[in-house]
Design an enzyme around this catalytic site. Structure first.
Site, PDB file in Angstrom:
ATOM      1  N   THR A 158      61.229  60.782  19.915  1.00  0.00           N
ATOM      2  CA  THR A 158      59.793  60.470  19.888  1.00  0.00           C
ATOM      3  C   THR A 158      59.005  61.551  20.614  1.00  0.00           C
ATOM      4  O   THR A 158      58.241  62.279  20.006  1.00  0.00           O
ATOM      5  CB  THR A 158      59.423  59.097  20.477  1.00  0.00           C
ATOM      6  N   TRP A 202      69.578  56.329  20.257  1.00  0.00           N
ATOM      7  CA  TRP A 202      68.633  56.667  19.181  1.00  0.00           C
ATOM      8  C   TRP A 202      69.340  57.546  18.139  1.00  0.00           C
ATOM      9  O   TRP A 202      69.016  57.508  16.970  1.00  0.00           O
ATOM     10  CB  TRP A 202      67.424  57.395  19.752  1.00  0.00           C
ATOM     11  N   ASN A 231      69.317  52.394  17.460  1.00  0.00           N
ATOM     12  CA  ASN A 231      67.914  52.018  17.510  1.00  0.00           C
ATOM     13  C   ASN A 231      67.247  52.093  16.136  1.00  0.00           C
ATOM     14  O   ASN A 231      67.177  53.159  15.523  1.00  0.00           O
ATOM     15  CB  ASN A 231      67.158  52.926  18.481  1.00  0.00           C
ATOM     16  N   GLU A 232      66.754  50.942  15.684  1.00  0.00           N
ATOM     17  CA  GLU A 232      65.911  50.848  14.494  1.00  0.00           C
ATOM     18  C   GLU A 232      66.522  51.500  13.253  1.00  0.00           C
ATOM     19  O   GLU A 232      65.815  52.050  12.414  1.00  0.00           O
ATOM     20  CB  GLU A 232      64.519  51.422  14.792  1.00  0.00           C
ATOM     21  N   GLU A 276      62.392  45.494  22.199  1.00  0.00           N
ATOM     22  CA  GLU A 276      61.394  46.548  22.414  1.00  0.00           C
ATOM     23  C   GLU A 276      60.053  46.002  21.981  1.00  0.00           C
ATOM     24  O   GLU A 276      59.901  45.484  20.873  1.00  0.00           O
ATOM     25  CB  GLU A 276      61.717  47.830  21.641  1.00  0.00           C
TER      26      GLU A 276
END
Length: 879
Positions: A96, A140, A182-183, A261
């Site tokens: 990010t 991530w 993550n995601e 989150e």
């Protein structure tokens, strides 16, 4: 109350006598039932997430400021007192606002170190302050070598176990929870079961798995419902930004249900409202028993994505400046009065005030939840809080009417109301206990005061009833526990920009594998390394030898690290660079290393397209199979049009040679040198499009060395002062001169702005008197600017204002609230005020929001609750 002075003075006195927006009295026998026997789900602890490089600059703070910041986050009964810390498992991949360093950069060459990055350090510091804090880690992405292009591999399991080994064996932290990815796609039941078995074999039987850390799909629910071994492997289902997506199937399967989150909102008062409300309403809407904020703290250079999305701000390690924002105190309203393992009381009918069993919604908007200890043991403790009720009966009641929007979940509209509660089921000893509590501790937070203790709430010992008058957009906690505390450290140093001249030889480091001070990686991984010469030679080493590929979270630029100030202009930088011929298979036959000026931060998030960063770069390039020769080039990258090699030539260079490159950039052109020889001195027609920005070091996917870095730059010339108020209409506003004291506006920046001059309105024949104009910083409880403006003989500007310049100018920080006032005297010059359609209407710049009218009376500040209104009017000239 809608006015300062006049007929409302008696009302003002009564209101402010309570010392805030809370009025307390005994209640009648009826009210919302808080039944201690109605225990439901176990509270798992609220916390925050350090990930996406959002904590990068925190570790670079000097003491004591760094410890002070950590205290506000983690120390029990001091600040936020968070119950859980979640961290990113660094993977040398853009996540990010930068890349976080992996503990195993590569296996060929072998490069493993438990001293990489800052997340291990942060886990240790959190645990040092609170030995009971829960820990949680999630990837991530992972380096490209893991799994040979397949994330869900046995090698990935080994990689995660090795992270846990570093945390336990080097830092003394055994992870409580581990996530998967993550995601991203959650994998397969088979992989998760293998991961569970591997953790058990490695001695991590107490570490639990959270899945999926993203959205909840039907495929995951079906797999959990049909595969009992998979279900047994998982402890919690964690969703991201769920807002209102209940999944009763999760609870029915015996799993924890979390918002793993959430928040991702600017840390101003609206963000604080979002955060405090989520604690209550995620439970009420979805039976979620843990909510985790991204991010823990905003320690990121300006210009990077999601600016300000943290519970507090610490982005100036060179100055020591930081800010304690209101989300710290809305966290404290729950976390200082409970512990993981406490129990929620059941939710009653949300459409009625009566019949609730301990948690529910309020008639005037907002909500309440009640938490109780899991035991009646009289020796039970709450951190440092000794529980007050011998024989059990302790509880904490959190009542919120917080209105602020979250980034991904709208706020609410509330009204003030009186709320009656009745204790039963053993709470406080009611109805039949041998000891009945007669008073309860009360702490409240609103937009003016954070986490203030008030006079105790009195309990009617006949029937266990008590009353709280709750005001809109506030949060209060009523509790039997003792020890909660609004911690305060000395003020940090003043805010300062990054130095305009900076140099480092990378020699002043205690350990290798550290990140270099103030450098923030945006691709790859840069660490301090050493050659054991005599004396040892330290340098910065880029160590990522292949892109993450399928294992990435988002697209990745070439390895790049940046430093400095986004506003730097007329930048001169230099560094020595070196390429060594790899003794292992190279990812690419072409190797490059270089230096860039005028790099915009905004180009980094979610990857990049080009070989070098946006900006102007001087590059040294070599071919692995052609030793003894190379090429230098000057590359200009513009986000709109891509990469353009403007100048290049061959040079004689050997692998292992140090080459000095330097670059000077202005709005008119650039000058590049290689080994002190000027190779380019060029003007350009559009240099102004990349006139300012950071300095960056860059390379290909291979080891690259950097030493003796230097940069000097200039502060950009200040723009002409810009009026905060762009358009003004007095309309039908009332002229007033019947009040003595400060009146004005509550204001809140959305970005850093600098106040150049303060002004008062003298239009409409509004006298020529002299007035003190002041800026008051609410969180610091102090005046930060004080000038006198005099209308006598002065000419107003086109809007009707007369100004006095500030010396020096005053920086207003995002997330802070300020009161901007004029000292008025009864019978002197008029000021204007109206309500609704009669307000003076002002169109203001976006960077500085007009929040409300404000005045000071009877020893306290007060706002009137009329958004966008102000007394005065008053104006600020901004830089």
């Amino acid at each position: 109350m809608k006015s300062a002075g006049g007929n409302s003075l008696l009302t003002v006195c009564v209101w402010l006598a309570t010392n805030l927006l809370i009025h307390l009295s005994r209640a009648g026998a009826s009210g919302i039932s808080l039944d201690g026997a109605a225990r439901t789900l176990i509270y798992d602890g609220h916390g925050a997430l350090s990930a996406g490089a959002s904590s990068r600059l925190l570790v670079d703070y000097e003491e004591p400021w760094r410890s002070h910041i950590l205290d506000y986050l983690f120390l029990p009964n001091f600040g936020a007192s968070l119950h859980l810390i979640k961290v990113e498992i660094g993977g040398d991949t853009q996540s990010t606002d930068g890349t976080e360093a992996s503990h195993i950069h590569s296996i060929n060459p072998p490069l493993r170190s438990c001293y990489e990055g800052y997340e291990f350090w942060l886990l240790q510091e959190a645990r040092r302050r609170n030995p009971k804090i829960l820990t949680y880690a999630l990837s991530w992405g992972v380096p490209g070598w893991v799994g040979n292009g397949t994330y869900y591999s046995s090698q990935d399991i080994d990689y995660h176990i090795d992270f846990m080994n570093c945390a336990r064996d080097v830092y003394g932290v055994t992870m409580d929870y581990m996530g998967i990815w993550n995601e991203r796609q959650w994998g397969t039941p088979s992989w998760t079961k293998q991961f569970r078995s591997a953790m058990d074999e490695a001695g991590y039987t107490g570490t639990k798995i959270v899945i999926p850390d993203g959205g909840l799909g039907k495929d995951l629910l079906a797999a959990l419902q049909t595969d009992s071994a998979f279900l047994e492997s998982v402890a919690a289902v964690g969703l991201h930004y769920p807002c209102n997506h209940p999944a009763p199937e999760v609870i029915d399967m015996g799993l924890k249900f979390w918002s793993s989150e959430d928040y991702s909102t600017v840390g101003n008062w609206a963000g604080a409202g979002c955060w405090g409300r989520l604690f209550n309403q995620n439970y009420l809407r979805m039976n979620m028993t843990s909510t985790i904020s991204w991010s823990l703290i905003w320690s990121v250079y300006p210009g990077l994505p999601f600016y300000g999305n943290g519970l507090m701000y610490a982005y100036e390690p060179w100055s020591g400046y930081y800010t304690v924002n209101y989300p710290i105190w809305t966290s404290a309203q729950t976390c200082q009065f409970s512990q993981p393992g406490w129990v929620y009381l059941a939710q009653g009918d949300p459409t009625k005030q009566t019949g609730a069993m301990g948690s529910g919604y309020l008639a005037g908007g907002g909500s309440f939840i009640t938490l109780v200890p899991p035991t009646s043991d009289p020796s039970s403790t709450l951190g440092k809080n000794t529980v007050a009720m011998a024989g059990g009966g302790d509880f904490s009641l959190i009542i919120e009417k917080l209105e602020g929007d979250c980034l991904r979940c709208k706020g609410q509209t509330t009204t003030s109301e009186t709320v009656d509660f009745v204790l039963s089921g053993g709470l406080g000893g009611y109805p039949d206990g041998s000891v009945k509590i007669s008073s309860l501790r009360l702490f409240c937070t609103n937009s003016t005061v954070g986490f203030q203790q008030h006079a105790d709430v009195l309990v009617n010992t006949t029937d266990g009833s008590f009353r709280v008058d709750m005001y809109k957009d506030s949060i209060c906690t009523v509790s039997t526990t003792v020890g909660a505390h609004h911690g305060v450290h000395p003020d940090p140093p003043a805010s300062q920009p990054f130095p305009y001249s900076y140099s480092t030889s990378f020699d002043d480091y205690n350990n290798i594998s550290q990140q270099a001070l103030y450098f923030t990686d945006q691709g790859g991984s840069f660490i301090v390394s050493v050659e054991e010469d005599s004396p040892p030679q330290y340098f910065l080493l880029q160590v990522t030898t292949q892109p993450p590929g399928y294992n990435q979270w988002v697209n990745n630029p070439f390895p790049t690290t940046m430093i400095g100030n986004s506003m730097w202009v007329n930048v001169s930088s230099s560094v020595r660079v070196r390429l060594d011929k790899p003794s292992w298979p190279s990812y690419d036959n072409t190797m490059h290393v270089g230096l860039c000026n005028n790099v915009p931060a905004s180009g980094w998030a979610f990857g990049g397209k080009y070989m070098t960063p946006s900006g102007v770069c001087v590059i040294v390039q070599m071919e692995v199979d052609s030793p003894g020769s190379g090429q230098w080039m000057v590359v200009v990258n513009k986000p709109s049009s891509g990469s353009l090699v403007q100048h290049h030539a061959n040079i004689s260079v050997q692998f292992g040679d140090w080459v000095e490159v330097s670059l000077a950039t202005t709005a008119l052109g650039f000058k590049a040198s290689v080994n002190s020889d000027t190779v380019v001195n060029s003007s350009c027609t559009d240099c102004a499009t990349y006139e300012s920005g950071y300095v960056a070091l860059t390379s290909g996917w291979h080891w690259a060395k950097f030493d003796d870095f230097n940069v000097s730059a200039e502060r950009p010339p200040p723009p002409p002062p810009n009026s905060w108020i762009q358009q003004l209409s007095i309309g039908g506003a009332t002229r007033r001169n019947d009040f003595t004291g400060p009146v004005g506006a509550a204001i809140q920046p959305t970005a850093t702005v600098t106040a150049h001059s303060l002004g008062r309105y003298y239009g409409h024949g509004n006298g020529n008197g002299q007035h003190h104009l002041r800026l008051y910083q609410v969180s610091a409880n102090k005046t930060i600017a004080d000038v006198v403006v005099n209308g006598a003989g002065q000419v107003t500007d086109s809007l009707g204002f007369i100004y006095q310049q500030l010396s020096p100018p005053v920086v207003l920080q995002p997330g802070e609230k300020y009161y901007f006032t004029s000292e008025e005297i009864t019978g002197s010059s008029d000021y204007f005020f109206g309500q609704g359609d009669d307000n003076p209407t002002a169109q203001t710049v976006e960077q500085l929001q007009l929040v409300d009218s404000v005045y000071y009376f009877q020893g306290a500040w007060d706002t009137i609750g009329d958004s966008g209104s102000m007394y005065g009017p008053l104006n600020i000239l901004l830089h």
